[in-house]
Write an enzyme that holds these catalytic residues in place. Structure first.
Site, short mmCIF file in Angstrom:
data_model
loop_
_atom_site.label_atom_id
_atom_site.label_comp_id
_atom_site.label_asym_id
_atom_site.label_seq_id
_atom_site.Cartn_x
_atom_site.Cartn_y
_atom_site.Cartn_z
N ARG A 298 37.77 34.39 29.38
CA ARG A 298 37.02 34.84 28.21
C ARG A 298 37.31 33.99 26.97
O ARG A 298 36.41 33.66 26.20
CB ARG A 298 37.41 36.29 27.92
CG ARG A 298 36.59 36.95 26.82
CD ARG A 298 37.20 38.31 26.45
NE ARG A 298 37.52 39.10 27.62
CZ ARG A 298 36.68 39.91 28.25
NH1 ARG A 298 35.45 40.05 27.80
NH2 ARG A 298 37.06 40.58 29.31
N ARG A 334 27.98 43.93 30.52
CA ARG A 334 29.18 44.36 29.80
C ARG A 334 29.02 45.68 29.03
O ARG A 334 29.89 46.55 29.12
CB ARG A 334 29.72 43.27 28.88
CG ARG A 334 30.14 42.00 29.64
CD ARG A 334 30.92 41.03 28.77
NE ARG A 334 32.23 41.57 28.45
CZ ARG A 334 32.57 42.09 27.30
NH1 ARG A 334 31.73 42.10 26.30
NH2 ARG A 334 33.76 42.60 27.13
N CYS A 365 15.39 50.84 34.59
CA CYS A 365 15.31 52.29 34.72
C CYS A 365 16.69 52.91 34.92
O CYS A 365 16.99 53.42 36.01
CB CYS A 365 14.37 52.64 35.86
SG CYS A 365 12.78 51.85 35.64
N GLU A 366 17.53 52.82 33.93
CA GLU A 366 18.87 53.43 33.91
C GLU A 366 19.18 53.78 32.47
O GLU A 366 18.91 52.98 31.57
CB GLU A 366 19.94 52.42 34.38
CG GLU A 366 19.79 51.90 35.78
CD GLU A 366 20.21 52.90 36.85
OE1 GLU A 366 20.85 53.93 36.51
OE2 GLU A 366 19.88 52.65 38.03
N TYR A 394 31.53 36.54 31.35
CA TYR A 394 31.14 37.78 32.02
C TYR A 394 29.72 38.21 31.63
O TYR A 394 29.41 39.39 31.50
CB TYR A 394 32.17 38.89 31.74
CG TYR A 394 33.57 38.43 32.07
CD1 TYR A 394 33.93 38.21 33.39
CD2 TYR A 394 34.49 38.15 31.07
CE1 TYR A 394 35.19 37.74 33.71
CE2 TYR A 394 35.76 37.66 31.39
CZ TYR A 394 36.10 37.47 32.71
OH TYR A 394 37.35 36.98 33.03
C1 LIG Z 1 39.68 37.73 35.40
C2 LIG Z 1 40.99 37.10 35.56
C3 LIG Z 1 41.47 36.17 34.64
C4 LIG Z 1 40.73 35.82 33.38
O1 LIG Z 1 40.80 36.85 32.44
P1 LIG Z 1 40.24 36.64 30.95
O2 LIG Z 1 40.42 37.93 30.29
O3 LIG Z 1 38.82 36.24 31.07
O4 LIG Z 1 41.07 35.55 30.33
C5 LIG Z 1 42.67 35.55 34.91
N1 LIG Z 1 43.38 35.85 36.03
C6 LIG Z 1 42.96 36.76 36.92
C7 LIG Z 1 43.79 37.05 38.12
C8 LIG Z 1 41.76 37.42 36.72
O5 LIG Z 1 41.35 38.33 37.61
#
Ligand SMILES: *Cc1c(COP(=O)(O)O)cnc(C)c1O
Length: 441
Positions: A298, A334, A365-366, A394
């Site tokens: 992220r 999200r 339709c939700e 995401y």
């Molecule tokens: C999803 C995930 C990440 C990344 O998480 P962010 O919040 O996007 O930084 C890193 N490691 C694992 C094991 C994950 O499942």
């Protein structure tokens, strides 16, 4: 008025980190641009809805994170699931990123984008035997093993191939963190990782296994974490575990600290800057003398993308005014999945326009197909464009074709150039994978 104050707050944040703009989506003469590409023109050219990414923002965020650990032995393995488009993975590969993958498909993507296997770590609670086998053959850097049965399966497969699987056990430190219950992964009730109390015994078991080569310890406590404290609590616990494991005779040379650092979504706390995160980590881990591995997703991708959508109708309900837009929950999950907040900006801004309070909803339709509740915006009309901000992570990677709505395009901008990096499928392309059985033909 409300909007103006938001803008002022955003400026303050920018000032805190003078060399790292949050993103390159800005107004020029009241029209929203992605870098130097006019989004109104882009919408006319390719049709709405679509995701648009700023390449400069991706590069910037990766560098800010990597630079925070310059001078340390660190591998920054981009979490591919955040935004898995090949063009994005390749952009980050060109910056030196490794990859954190959670499926054989993502592993193939990372390899396809040019990330070397020695920069790839494989996470996930449910790696199948086929996936383990594929990753072993590819020669990846590390398996982040999440359970005893996975360890046993991996050891057996590796032994059969006369290989040794480099592993870290993902330890669940039982620390609460994360912006929403649905993105917490480090509590003992979460499905992720090996229970804290079982860690030492499982390492002892792994040490005795033929096909297993213990390299490190792994921890990932959640996502969208905007406070250093839970990280520090977890990392200190894990540092203590490394000391214990070494005393038990395990050579631990790597420490994978996962992802999880949050981004500002426009509401809620402002997450710490990567520099502050790095300082804390160096303080906690430097006595250990380990290679650090990070899996940010992220933090790299979130603010590098937006979703542009057109208003279909403005509908006056009994109690609410609805802005019905042409993007739906299948295009951006999200809000429906985590109650997520996203800033929503008009693509054509008019600071003198009257404002109105809207529920901003999609056509699916939700009832959960809703991007914002009672949001104050400048008055909108059918045909106007809006941008759902901070949807680079995401967003596109979670899309589906529910309601037979075609996957929406992804567009990458670089200065004044743009390229469609995932195209909108036609109806024929959508149904070509479906077959009628003989008795219906
Ligand atoms: C999803 C995930 C990440 C990344 O998480 P962010 O919040 O996007 O930084 C890193 N490691 C694992 C094991 C994950 O499942």
């Amino acid at each position: 008025m409300v909007k103006k104050r938001r803008c002022a707050r955003r400026k303050n944040r920018l000032n805190k980190t003078p060399n790292s703009p949050l993103h390159h989506f800005t107004y020029k003469n009241d029209r929203l641009f992605a870098e130097d590409v006019d989004l109104t023109a882009l919408a006319d050219a390719i049709g709405t809805p679509f995701y648009v990414y700023s390449e400069a923002t991706f590069r910037r965020h990766f560098r800010v994170f990597a630079d925070a650990f310059a001078g340390s032995d660190a591998l920054v393995a981009y979490s591919v699931k955040a935004n898995s488009n090949i063009a994005i993975v390749k952009t980050l590969a060109s910056e030196g990123a490794g990859a954190d993958v959670v499926s054989a498909g993502e592993l193939q993507r990372a390899l396809h984008a040019g990330i070397g296997p020695k920069k790839i770590v494989f996470s996930g609670v449910g790696k199948t035997r086929d996936e383990l086998s594929f990753a072993l053959d590819a020669g990846i850097y590390q398996f982040n093993v999440e359970s005893e049965p996975e360890l046993v399966a991996l050891g057996a497969i590796a032994q059969e191939k006369n290989l040794s699987a480099p592993i870290a056990l993902r330890i669940n430190p039982d620390v609460a963190a994360g912006g929403h219950a649905n993105i917490s992964t480090g509590k003992s009730e979460d499905k992720f990782g090996v229970p804290w109390a079982r860690a030492r015994a499982l390492y002892a078991k792994a040490r005795a296994m033929q096909g297993i080569d213990i390299k490190g310890v792994d921890v990932h406590i959640g996502s969208q974490i905007d406070d250093l404290d839970p990280f520090e609590t977890a990392f200190k616990k894990v540092a203590g575990l490394i000391a214990d494991l070494r005393a038990d005779g395990c050579a631990i040379e790597r420490l994978d600290l996962g992802g999880g650092l949050g981004i500002p979504y426009g509401e809620g706390a402002t997450p710490p800057h990567p520099d502050a995160y790095a300082q804390m980590i160096k303080r906690v881990t430097s006595p250990l003398g380990v290679q650090l591995i990070f899996e940010p997703g992220r933090m790299i991708a979130g603010n590098a993308g937006i979703l542009v959508s057109r208003v279909i109708y403005v509908k006056a309900g009994e109690e609410r005014r609805f802005l019905i837009i042409d993007a739906g929950m299948n295009d951006l999950m999200r809000p429906a999945l985590y109650d997520a907040y996203h800033d929503i900006w008009p693509v054509q801004k008019n600071d003198n326009a009257d404002t109105e309070t809207y529920d901003i909803v999609g056509p699916v339709c939700e009832s959960t197909d809703r991007f914002a509740k009672t949001r104050r915006l400048q008055k909108m009309q059918s045909g106007d464009l809006i941008a759902i901000m901070s949807t680079g992570a995401y967003g596109a990677s979670q899309t589906s074709q529910y309601n037979t709505r075609p996957l929406i395009p992804e567009v990458l901008v670089n200065g004044d150039q743009y390229a469609v990096i995932r195209k909108r499928p036609t109806f024929d392309e959508i149904i070509e994978k479906e077959n009628l059985p003989d008795w219906l033909v």
